[in-house]
Motif scaffolding. Structure first.
Motif, PDB file in Angstrom:
ATOM      1  N   LEU A  11     -42.256 -35.216  38.283  1.00 12.53           N
ATOM      2  CA  LEU A  11     -42.308 -35.092  36.661  1.00 12.53           C
ATOM      3  C   LEU A  11     -42.640 -33.574  36.499  1.00 12.53           C
ATOM      4  CD1 LEU A  11     -42.128 -35.862  33.671  1.00 12.53           C
ATOM      5  CD2 LEU A  11     -44.156 -36.532  33.744  1.00 12.53           C
ATOM      6  N   LEU A  12     -41.891 -32.605  36.181  1.00 16.94           N
ATOM      7  CA  LEU A  12     -42.267 -31.059  35.874  1.00 16.94           C
ATOM      8  C   LEU A  12     -42.214 -31.073  34.388  1.00 16.94           C
ATOM      9  CD1 LEU A  12     -42.717 -28.195  36.271  1.00 16.94           C
ATOM     10  CD2 LEU A  12     -40.007 -28.044  36.623  1.00 16.94           C
ATOM     11  N   ILE A  13     -43.398 -30.778  33.891  1.00 15.72           N
ATOM     12  CA  ILE A  13     -43.531 -30.380  32.382  1.00 15.72           C
ATOM     13  C   ILE A  13     -43.834 -29.120  32.045  1.00 15.72           C
ATOM     14  CG2 ILE A  13     -45.166 -31.175  30.274  1.00 15.72           C
ATOM     15  CD1 ILE A  13     -45.770 -33.582  31.797  1.00 15.72           C
ATOM     16  N   GLN A  14     -43.196 -28.428  31.314  1.00 15.18           N
ATOM     17  CA  GLN A  14     -42.998 -27.128  31.139  1.00 15.18           C
ATOM     18  C   GLN A  14     -43.148 -26.628  29.540  1.00 15.18           C
ATOM     19  OE1 GLN A  14     -39.487 -25.012  32.183  1.00 15.18           O
ATOM     20  NE2 GLN A  14     -40.629 -23.033  32.764  1.00 15.18           N
ATOM     21  N   ALA A  15     -44.008 -25.940  29.260  1.00 16.08           N
ATOM     22  CA  ALA A  15     -44.239 -25.371  27.758  1.00 16.08           C
ATOM     23  C   ALA A  15     -43.771 -23.923  27.429  1.00 16.08           C
ATOM     24  CB  ALA A  15     -45.642 -25.459  27.379  1.00 16.08           C
ATOM     25  N   ASP A  16     -43.547 -23.423  26.622  1.00 15.80           N
ATOM     26  CA  ASP A  16     -43.079 -22.192  26.303  1.00 15.80           C
ATOM     27  C   ASP A  16     -44.174 -21.375  25.582  1.00 15.80           C
ATOM     28  OD1 ASP A  16     -41.609 -19.712  25.523  1.00 15.80           O
ATOM     29  OD2 ASP A  16     -39.816 -20.958  25.392  1.00 15.80           O
ATOM     30  N   GLN A  17     -44.496 -20.092  26.093  1.00 17.00           N
ATOM     31  CA  GLN A  17     -45.698 -19.104  25.444  1.00 17.00           C
ATOM     32  C   GLN A  17     -46.907 -19.935  25.386  1.00 17.00           C
ATOM     33  OE1 GLN A  17     -43.635 -16.860  22.588  1.00 17.00           O
ATOM     34  NE2 GLN A  17     -45.238 -16.389  21.553  1.00 17.00           N
ATOM     35  N   PHE A  18     -47.539 -20.645  26.458  1.00 18.81           N
ATOM     36  CA  PHE A  18     -48.538 -21.202  26.467  1.00 18.81           C
ATOM     37  C   PHE A  18     -49.906 -20.374  27.205  1.00 18.81           C
ATOM     38  CE2 PHE A  18     -50.345 -25.659  26.282  1.00 18.81           C
ATOM     39  CZ  PHE A  18     -51.243 -25.754  26.610  1.00 18.81           C
ATOM     40  N   VAL A  44     -54.857 -30.590  41.060  1.00 21.39           N
ATOM     41  CA  VAL A  44     -55.406 -29.214  41.070  1.00 21.39           C
ATOM     42  C   VAL A  44     -55.296 -28.290  39.813  1.00 21.39           C
ATOM     43  CG1 VAL A  44     -55.625 -27.283  42.692  1.00 21.39           C
ATOM     44  CG2 VAL A  44     -54.970 -29.530  43.580  1.00 21.39           C
ATOM     45  N   ARG A  45     -56.251 -27.712  39.682  1.00 18.09           N
ATOM     46  CA  ARG A  45     -56.143 -26.494  38.325  1.00 18.09           C
ATOM     47  C   ARG A  45     -55.930 -25.347  38.967  1.00 18.09           C
ATOM     48  NH1 ARG A  45     -58.849 -23.481  34.699  1.00 18.09           N
ATOM     49  NH2 ARG A  45     -60.693 -24.092  35.349  1.00 18.09           N
ATOM     50  N   PHE A 304     -47.608 -29.223  35.316  1.00 19.71           N
ATOM     51  CA  PHE A 304     -47.752 -28.801  34.007  1.00 19.71           C
ATOM     52  C   PHE A 304     -47.929 -27.257  34.187  1.00 19.71           C
ATOM     53  CE2 PHE A 304     -49.714 -26.868  30.354  1.00 19.71           C
ATOM     54  CZ  PHE A 304     -48.815 -27.068  29.474  1.00 19.71           C
ATOM     55  N   THR A 305     -47.032 -26.616  33.466  1.00 20.50           N
ATOM     56  CA  THR A 305     -46.890 -25.016  33.575  1.00 20.50           C
ATOM     57  C   THR A 305     -46.227 -24.405  32.462  1.00 20.50           C
ATOM     58  OG1 THR A 305     -46.908 -23.233  34.798  1.00 20.50           O
ATOM     59  CG2 THR A 305     -44.822 -24.815  34.928  1.00 20.50           C
ATOM     60  N   PRO A 332     -50.742 -21.400  32.566  1.00 24.34           N
ATOM     61  CA  PRO A 332     -51.452 -22.760  32.962  1.00 24.34           C
ATOM     62  C   PRO A 332     -50.684 -23.232  34.133  1.00 24.34           C
ATOM     63  CG  PRO A 332     -50.292 -23.191  30.979  1.00 24.34           C
ATOM     64  CD  PRO A 332     -50.150 -21.607  31.263  1.00 24.34           C
ATOM     65  N   LEU A 333     -51.516 -23.747  35.033  1.00 31.49           N
ATOM     66  CA  LEU A 333     -50.612 -24.549  36.342  1.00 31.49           C
ATOM     67  C   LEU A 333     -51.768 -25.566  36.454  1.00 31.49           C
ATOM     68  CD1 LEU A 333     -48.375 -24.868  38.154  1.00 31.49           C
ATOM     69  CD2 LEU A 333     -49.295 -23.362  39.857  1.00 31.49           C
ATOM     70  N   LEU A 334     -51.225 -26.960  36.388  1.00 33.09           N
ATOM     71  CA  LEU A 334     -51.735 -28.112  36.981  1.00 33.09           C
ATOM     72  C   LEU A 334     -50.720 -28.860  37.826  1.00 33.09           C
ATOM     73  CD1 LEU A 334     -53.111 -29.335  33.589  1.00 33.09           C
ATOM     74  CD2 LEU A 334     -54.312 -27.723  35.156  1.00 33.09           C
ATOM     75  N   VAL A 335     -51.439 -29.202  39.080  1.00 34.99           N
ATOM     76  CA  VAL A 335     -50.548 -30.047  40.043  1.00 34.99           C
ATOM     77  C   VAL A 335     -51.222 -31.286  40.511  1.00 34.99           C
ATOM     78  CG1 VAL A 335     -49.160 -29.759  42.195  1.00 34.99           C
ATOM     79  CG2 VAL A 335     -49.478 -27.838  40.794  1.00 34.99           C
TER      80      VAL A 335
END
Length: 528
Positions: A11-18, A44-45, A304-305, A332-335
C-alpha cells in the motif's frame, strides 16, 4: 494469476505538496496527524528524504521508475514516462501481483499504462480533470469544484474574486465533505482494499493511493475548515516578514508574495493547509483500519510520502516555484515494513526484520522507493539499463553521503545536499533566472538558508567537494529530452474514456459554465 507464497501486499500512499515536518511524529507543534503517527510508530520515519525534482509529474515518474528526471525525461507536468522504462508496478505485475492506482497520477495521457491493471482517477491540473472518474461523477451529481477550478485553470483565474487573491487561494471548499477529493479518493481506495480479502493464497496486491491535497487551493470542506484557530498557531521556522533580497527574482510566482502576505494572512493559510492534512490523515486511518480488520496489516508493506513539499511562508514564499530550499525539496517518508514470515511460509521471499518506531538518519530520495518495493516483494530488480541508482531501504545500512535534485523549469538548476551543507547552482555563475545567484549554505549554522557562503574563502573546500559530487552524479548521463507522447499506451479498462478531443472539450465547457454561473463578480468576496 498467483504470486509466490507469503508475498507481502503493498500500500503506497502519496500526498501532494505535503511539507516533511507537518506530522505529529516529526515534532510539529500544531498539526494533528494521529493515524500517520501510528504508522510511524509501526515503521521507520525518514526525516531526511528528498524529491528529485519539486514538481508533481517529474517527481512521480521518479518514484515509479527509480530514475532521476535527467534519466527518464519527465521534466514537466505535461510529459510522458517512456513505455520502454521499467517501473515497480510493472515489475510487480510481472511477478504475479494485481496492481491498481486510485487518485491523482498526473500522467500524459491521463490513463497512461505504467504497470497498473486499472486506474480510478481524480485529477486536478491540466486535461486530466476532463478525462478522470472523479469529475465525471461530480458532473453527474450536478456539482463543480469552483474554487479549485478558479485556482487551477489559467483561463478561469481572471474570474476569481478579490478575496481569492487576498487570501492566497484559501477558503472553505464549495463541495460537501462527501464529494471533496480527499474523501472521494479515500472511499475508492477502501473499495480496492475490500477486494484484497478475495485474493488467492499467495497472490500479491499493490495499491497506490494518491491524494490531491494538501496541494493548493487550501480549501478544506466543512467542518474541517474550522479545525484550527489561526491565532493559536505557531509560525513556521524560516518565516520572514518580507522576501529576502536574494529571493526577489522568485517573489512573483503563482501569487505576488510581497506586502499582501502578512502574518494574519499566513495564519489563515496555515489553518487551512493543516486542516487539509488532518482530513487526509483521517482517510489514511480508515485505510489502516481496513487492513487491520482484514488481518492484512502486519503482512503489508505500507509507505507514506509526497511528491514535493511547500514553502508555507519560508523566506516569505508560498507554494513551490523557486529555489530548492529544504521545505520544498524535502518530503515526508514513513515505511512500515511487513512482518517477517513465520513458520509454514515455505518459499516466501526473505524480508528484513521488523523495524518499529525507528527514526533513520539516512539521506534518502524518492528514487529509492522503486528498488525498495521490488526487493521487499521479491520481484527481482528493475530491468532499466543502466541500473536504477536508488538504494534499497530494506537494508538498515542504506545511506548516502549526498542527495541530489534538479529542475529545468526556469533553466538548469541542480542541488547537492549533505547533512551539513547545500549547494544550489542556477546554471549561471553570474546569476540564473532573473539574476538568481548560485548559493552555498552551511546548514548546521544556518538551517533557514539565509546566509549565502558561495563567495566565502573559508567555504572553498566544501564548495569544491559539492561541485565534484554533482559532476560524479551525472558524469555518465546525457540528459534525456522531455518525452511527450499523447498516444502512448493506456490502461485497458471500462472506465477509461476514448481519446476524443470533442468529448474532452464538451466536458470542459460544462465546468467552465458552472464556474461562470457560481463565481461572483471579480470585485466581490467569496463567502467563507
Amino acid at each position: 494469476m498467483s504470486g509466490a507464497p507469503g508475498r507481502p501486499n503493498v500500500l503506497l500512499i502519496q500526498a501532494d505538496q505535503f511539507r516533511w515536518d507537518c506530522l505529529g511524529s516529526a515534532g510539529h507543534p500544531d498539526v494533528r496527524t494521529p493515524h500517520l503517527d501510528r504508522l510511524a510508530a509501526d515503521g521507520v520515519r525518514y526525516p531526511d528524504a528528498y524529491c528529485p525534482l519539486p514538481i508533481c509529474t517529474p517527481s512521480r515518474y521518479s518514484l515509479l521508475s527509480g530514475l532521476y528526471p535527467h534519466q527518464h525525461g519527465g521534466w514537466t507536468n505535461h510529459c510522458t514516462l517512456a513505455p520502454g522504462l521499467d517501473t515497480f508496478p510493472r515489475a510487480l505485475r510481472r511477478a504475479g501481483y494485481r496492481t491498481a492506482g486510485v487518485g491523482k497520477m498526473h500522467f500524459t495521457p491521463t490513463y497512461l499504462d505504467v504497470g497498473y491493471d486499472r486506474l480510478t482517477l481524480a485529477e486536478q491540473h491540466g486535461p486530466g480533470r476532463y478525462d478522470d472518474d472523479y469529475h465525471r461523477e461530480l458532473r453527474a451529481a450536478g456539482l463543480a469544484p469552483v474554487l479549485d477550478l478558479l485556482d487551477q485553470e489559467e483561463h478561469l483565474r481572471p474570474l476569481a474574486p478579490a478575496s481569492y487573491w487576498a487570501s492566497y487561494g484559501t477558503g472553505r471548499s464549495d463541495l460537501p465533505e462527501e464529494w471533496h477529493s480527499t474523501t472521494w479518493i479515500g472511499e475508492r481506495a477502501l473499495d480496492e482494499l475490500a477486494g484484497w480479502s478475495d485474493a488467492a493464497d499467495g497472490e500479491g496486491r499493490l495499491l497506490h493511493v494518491s491524494f490531491i491535497k494538501p496541494h493548493h487551493p487550501f480549501d478544506p470542506p466543512a467542518p474541517w475548515d474550522e479545525l484550527y484557530d489561526p491565532a493559536a498557531l505557531t509560525l513556521p521556522p524560516g518565516w520572514t516578514e518580507r522576501v529576502p533580497a536574494a529571493d526577489l527574482p522568485h517573489e512573483s510566482g503563482y501569487f505576488d508574495y510581497g506586502d499582501g502576505l502578512d502574518e494574519p494572512v499566513l495564519r489563515r493559510v496555515l489553518a487551512h493547509y493543516y486542516a487539509t492534512i488532518t482530513q487526509l490523515d483521517h482517510q489514511v486511518g480508515r485505510l489502516l483500519d481496513r487492513l487491520h480488520d482484514q488481518g492484512l496489516y502486519d503482512d503489508t508493506l505500507i509507505i507514506f510520502t509526497a511528491d514535493h513539499g511547500e514553502y508555507l511562508g519560508f523566506h516569505h514564499l508560498l507554494l513551490k516555484n523557486g529555489p530548492m530550499y529544504d521545505p520544498l525539496v524535502k518530503v515526508p517518508l514513513l515505511v512500515k515494513f511487513p512482518t517477517p514470515p513465520g513458520t509454514g511460509r515455505a518459499g516466501a521471499p526473505a524480508r528484513p526484520p521488523a523495524r518499529r518506531g525507528e527514526t533513520s538518519g539516512a539521506l534518502v530520495s524518492l528514487v529509492d522507493l522503486a528498488p525498495t518495493i521490488v526487493s521487499v516483494c521479491g520481484a527481482g530488480p528493475l530491468t532499466t539499463s543502466p541500473p536504477a541508482p536508488g538504494l534499497d531501504l530494506s537494508d538498515p545500512a542504506a545511506d548516502r553521503a549526498c542527495v541530489f535534485a534538479e529542475n529545468r523549469t526556469f533553466g538548469p538548476m541542480v542541488m547537492a545536499r549533505t547533512r551539513t551543507h547545500k549547494l544550489l547552482l542556477n546554471g549561471d555563475q553570474e546569476g540564473g533566472r532573473d539574476g538568481a545567484r548560485d548559493a552555498l549554505f552551511d546548514l548546521a549554522a544556518d538551517p533557514q538558508e539565509l546566509d549565502n557562503r558561495i563567495d566565502d574563502p573559508g567555504s572553498a573546500e566544501v564548495l569544491g567537494e559539492l561541485r565534484a559530487a554533482l559532476t560524479r552524479w551525472a558524469l555518465f548521463d546525457t540528459p534525456v529530452p522531455t518525452c511527450l507522447d499523447e498516444d502512448a499506451p493506456r490502461v485497458h479498462a471500462p472506465n477509461v474514456p476514448p481519446a476524443d478531443p470533442a468529448r474532452r472539450a464538451e466536458h470542459r465547457a460544462y465546468f467552465d459554465a458552472q464556474v461562470r454561473r457560481a463565481a461572483p463578480a471579480p470585485t466581490a468576496p467569496i463567502e467563507p
